[in-house]
Design an enzyme around this catalytic site. Structure first.
Site, PDB file in Angstrom:
ATOM      1  CG  HIS A  83     -18.781  -1.579 -12.123  1.00  0.00           C
ATOM      2  ND1 HIS A  83     -17.560  -0.863 -11.865  1.00  0.00           N
ATOM      3  CD2 HIS A  83     -19.488  -1.088 -10.957  1.00  0.00           C
ATOM      4  CE1 HIS A  83     -17.332  -1.646 -10.059  1.00  0.00           C
ATOM      5  NE2 HIS A  83     -18.015  -2.023  -9.939  1.00  0.00           N
ATOM      6  CG  ASP A 219     -14.906   0.609 -13.358  1.00  0.00           C
ATOM      7  OD1 ASP A 219     -16.032   1.430 -13.647  1.00  0.00           O
ATOM      8  OD2 ASP A 219     -15.571  -0.700 -12.869  1.00  0.00           O
ATOM      9  CB  SER A 645     -17.596  -0.801  -7.051  1.00  0.00           C
ATOM     10  OG  SER A 645     -17.190  -3.230  -7.120  1.00  0.00           O
TER      11      SER A 645
END
Length: 718
Positions: A83, A219, A645
């Protein structure tokens, strides 16, 4: 017997070792290093941060200003979240070559794809400059004057502090203005896409699973950092070569188990751990519900279109994910704050704080802080709500209004800076809007506008609501705007912006879309912003004094860490399950079995590639499976937030074991209040990453450049 007592004591210390907090890596020696070793860490604080030798911090760059990444080879290979790389993957995607759906893998350096404006930034050195920044500030009585003096000192220090010609200086504030730290950095601007799994792996579960556990998402994405022939930062050039980092992370394939030590390094964006209870109450009861309602409406409209049209799905995939991310986060944050009784806990802390103030004889200095907070947060409530609605409706989630706001700013520039500035901005605007309209669909945005303008007119404090938005027929207004406004296409807006300034401004003010955004913006800037800024400035000064008092009145052993501010931090904890509600307990590990349990053929969120199904059915896991299962994700007690992240998850020896990408829904309140009972960060297991690269993508070229530590085989007793 003595050994048994020592063993019991050691186990007690380990089980009660402190967790939580986002710590500055250059300041880990002492309490933090002791805590980390009690949790099981085998390396030293010097191994994590050093200016004299390579250390872990040299392998953890800030990725594109909003995420974290890590170096995983001596040839500049970089790992981050899917992402985080999503916009760049999308930018290379077309209906014919849909890398979002199919994935992308470069099997040689020549196949790697350059990315416009993508950058990574490494920390070179960290230095405390508090005394220099606050020089001459204490003698000033006015808060605005203090802030100006601080900014002046920061500017002077930023320009004068020593650095190499290719490096940058920046100064960040900590503890609400009680500490200032200088960061010397290096920014690399040639970063190329190397690999990304299909979204059915990299975004598996998509928005349904976002912020929740159990999770089964691969991810991750891979990029490569390039440098000039001297290994220094450089703009993109075909002559650039792979960057040789000062440090990169070896990868450990050792089995993970509950209570193993974990450490996460990264760039957490923003936390507010020391807000008073009045502020938290306002977030829970007023601000979050309004923002949730706006985004909920926008997402339902976009999702309906995306499910029916593949071209719209590609156009809106990144935007939808961005909007959904914090929509769901705010829901979980509110739920967690209520569940953990955070407001009552803060009220208890404030009662004890007042007692400490009295005991220390500091009533004159700190005695009125909380009563002033209470008054200010009451006074600012309507202004804060109006501010959030302006941001959510006009600037973020209605694209026509966000374009209109750029034109509103253009008119202000003409009024304040004149014709030349107007022409410069107008030309930049016209050139820049091409990329925007590439991913704009007026049919989608019209329905979003219809929903959000209804919410705006309903929730916006009535005393500030523009006249032309009172008692509206939202459906009629939407049709009128999107049928007549020039904002609905690139060609039409270029036509609108053609001519001299007088002509352009006249045409803008005759545009129905512009009339709406101008009324909204005028209301905000004339009635909301000045008063909000006035009260907020008071709260800024109060918060700085409140933080100073907390630091001053707390014992030296208190674990008081600075709020996140997008600077490099270290957080540590243990792999651990949790109990979100009565009679429910979540294990800390998931496997590929769970992917197949969630699999729904053809579904937007839960489809699975056929090759992954085949690998699963054949149990073809290569070196990465454990006891017939393929590990996918795990959770731990590391204190993370947005910006973490892509952060590396490290074991006790500083080896890479996972990639941070999310938090559990119930624990998203950790931005405001961290609880080790329910706050968990979510990581994709590095073994799953390697399995996808190796067995799914057959990208042996990538595997071959990694340093992989395979499990040590235990000797069996004869």
């Amino acid at each position: 017997m003595k050994f048994l007592r020592l063993l019991i004591l050691f186990l007690f210390i380990q089980s009660h070792a402190q967790q939580g907090g986002m710590w500055i890596p250059s300041l880990l020696k002492g309490m933090n290093e002791t805590e980390m070793k009690n949790l099981g860490m085998k390396i030293s604080a010097e191994d994590i941060y050093s200016v004299n030798k390579s250390s872990l911090k040299d392998a953890v760059p800030h990725f594109d200003g909003g995420c974290t990444a890590e170096m995983i080879s001596n040839k500049g290979l970089l790992l981050t979240n899917h992402h985080c790389g999503f916009d760049n993957i999308q930018s290379h995607s077309t209906v014919e070559h849909d890398y979002l759906t199919d994935g992308f893998w470069a099997y040689s350096l020549e196949e790697e794809l350059p990315n416009k404006d993508l950058f990574v930034r490494f920390i070179v050195r960290i230095e405390d400059v508090t005394t220099k920044v606050l020089e001459g500030v204490a003698s000033l009585s006015n808060e605005s004057d203090k802030q100006r003096k601080i900014q002046e000192n920061i500017s002077n220090l930023t320009n004068s502090s020593p650095k190499e010609s290719w490096q940058e200086n920046s100064i960040k504030t900590f503890y609400d203005g009680n500490q200032y730290i200088l960061f010397v950095t290096e920014t690399f601007k040639d970063v190329r896409l190397v690999g990304a799994p299909p979204s059915s792996i990299g975004k598996f579960g998509s928005d349904t699973d976002n912020w929740v556990w159990p999770r089964h998402t691969g991810d991750f994405s891979l990029f490569r950092v390039y440098a000039d022939k001297n290994n220094k930062p450089a703009e993109y050039s075909k002559d650039n070569v792979p960057y040789v980092p000062k440090h990169f992370f070896p990868i450990s394939l050792e089995s993970l188990k509950e209570n193993d030590f974990t450490m996460v390094m990264g760039y957490p964006g923003r936390t507010q751990e020391y807000l008073p209870s009045f502020a938290v109450e306002q977030i829970v009861n007023t601000l979050n519900p309004a923002k949730i309602e706006v985004r909920d409406a926008a997402l339902k409209v976009q999702d309906g279109f995306m499910r029916k049209d593949k071209a719209i799905k590609i156009q809106y995939a990144s935007k939808y994910a961005s909007v959904a991310n914090y929509w769901k986060k705010w829901i979980g944050e509110t739920k967690g704050l209520k569940k953990s009784n955070a407001i009552a806990i803060k009220q208890k802390f404030e009662k004890e704080f007042q007692e400490k103030v009295a005991k220390a004889g500091k009533q004159a200095e700190y005695g009125n802080l909380l009563s002033e907070f209470e008054k200010n947060y009451s006074d600012i409530n309507d202004y804060a709500l109006a501010r959030d609605l302006f941001s959510e409706v006009a600037l973020r989630n209605t694209e026509l209004l966000s374009v209109g706001y750029k034109l509103y700013q253009l008119e202000q520039i003409l009024n304040t800076k004149g014709e030349q500035s107007f022409n410069d901005r107008r030309n930049n605007l016209v050139n820049g809007l091409g990329d925007f309209y590439k991913d704009f669909n007026s049919n989608v945005d019209e329905k979003v506008f219809e929903q959000l303008i209804t919410i705006y007119s309903k929730l916006y404090p009535s005393q500030f609501l523009p006249e032309n938005l009172k008692n509206i027929d939202a459906e009629k207004l939407s049709k009128e705007v999107y049928s007549n406004s020039k904002f609905v296409s690139y060609d039409k807006i270029k036509e609108l912006l053609t001519g001299d300034s007088k002509t352009v401004i006249a045409n803008m003010n005759n545009d129905k879309g512009y009339q709406i955004i101008k009324a909204i913006a005028d209301s905000y800037f004339n009635q909301i912003a000045p008063k909000y800024d006035e009260i907020n400035l008071k709260n800024t000064a109060l918060q700085r004094t409140y933080m100073k008092a907390i630091l001053e009145l707390s014992p030296k052993s208190a674990r008081i860490f600075p709020d996140a501010n997008s600077t490099l931090r270290v957080t540590y904890g243990k792999i651990k399950g949790y109990k979100p509600s009565d009679a429910v307990y979540y294990e800390p590990f998931t496997s590929l079995d769970g992917v197949m349990e969630k699999y729904i053929p053809g579904d937007y969120e839960f489809d699975v590639p056929q090759k992954l199904i085949t690998l699963y059915n054949n149990k073809d896991y290569g070196n990465y499976g454990v006891n017939g299962k393929m590990p996918v994700c795990f959770i731990a007690t590391n204190h993370t937030t947005g910006g973490n992240s892509g952060s590396p998850a490290l074991d006790k020896n500083g080896n890479l074991i996972g990639l941070n990408f999310d938090r559990v829904w119930e624990g998203t309140m950790s931005d405001i209040y961290y609880s080790p009972d329910i706050c968990r960060n979510i990581m994709v297991d590095v073994r799953y990453i390697l399995f996808i690269i190796d067995k799914y993508a057959n990208a042996k070229n990538i595997i071959n450049e990694l340093k992989i530590n395979y499990p040590t085989k235990k000797k069996t007793k004869k």
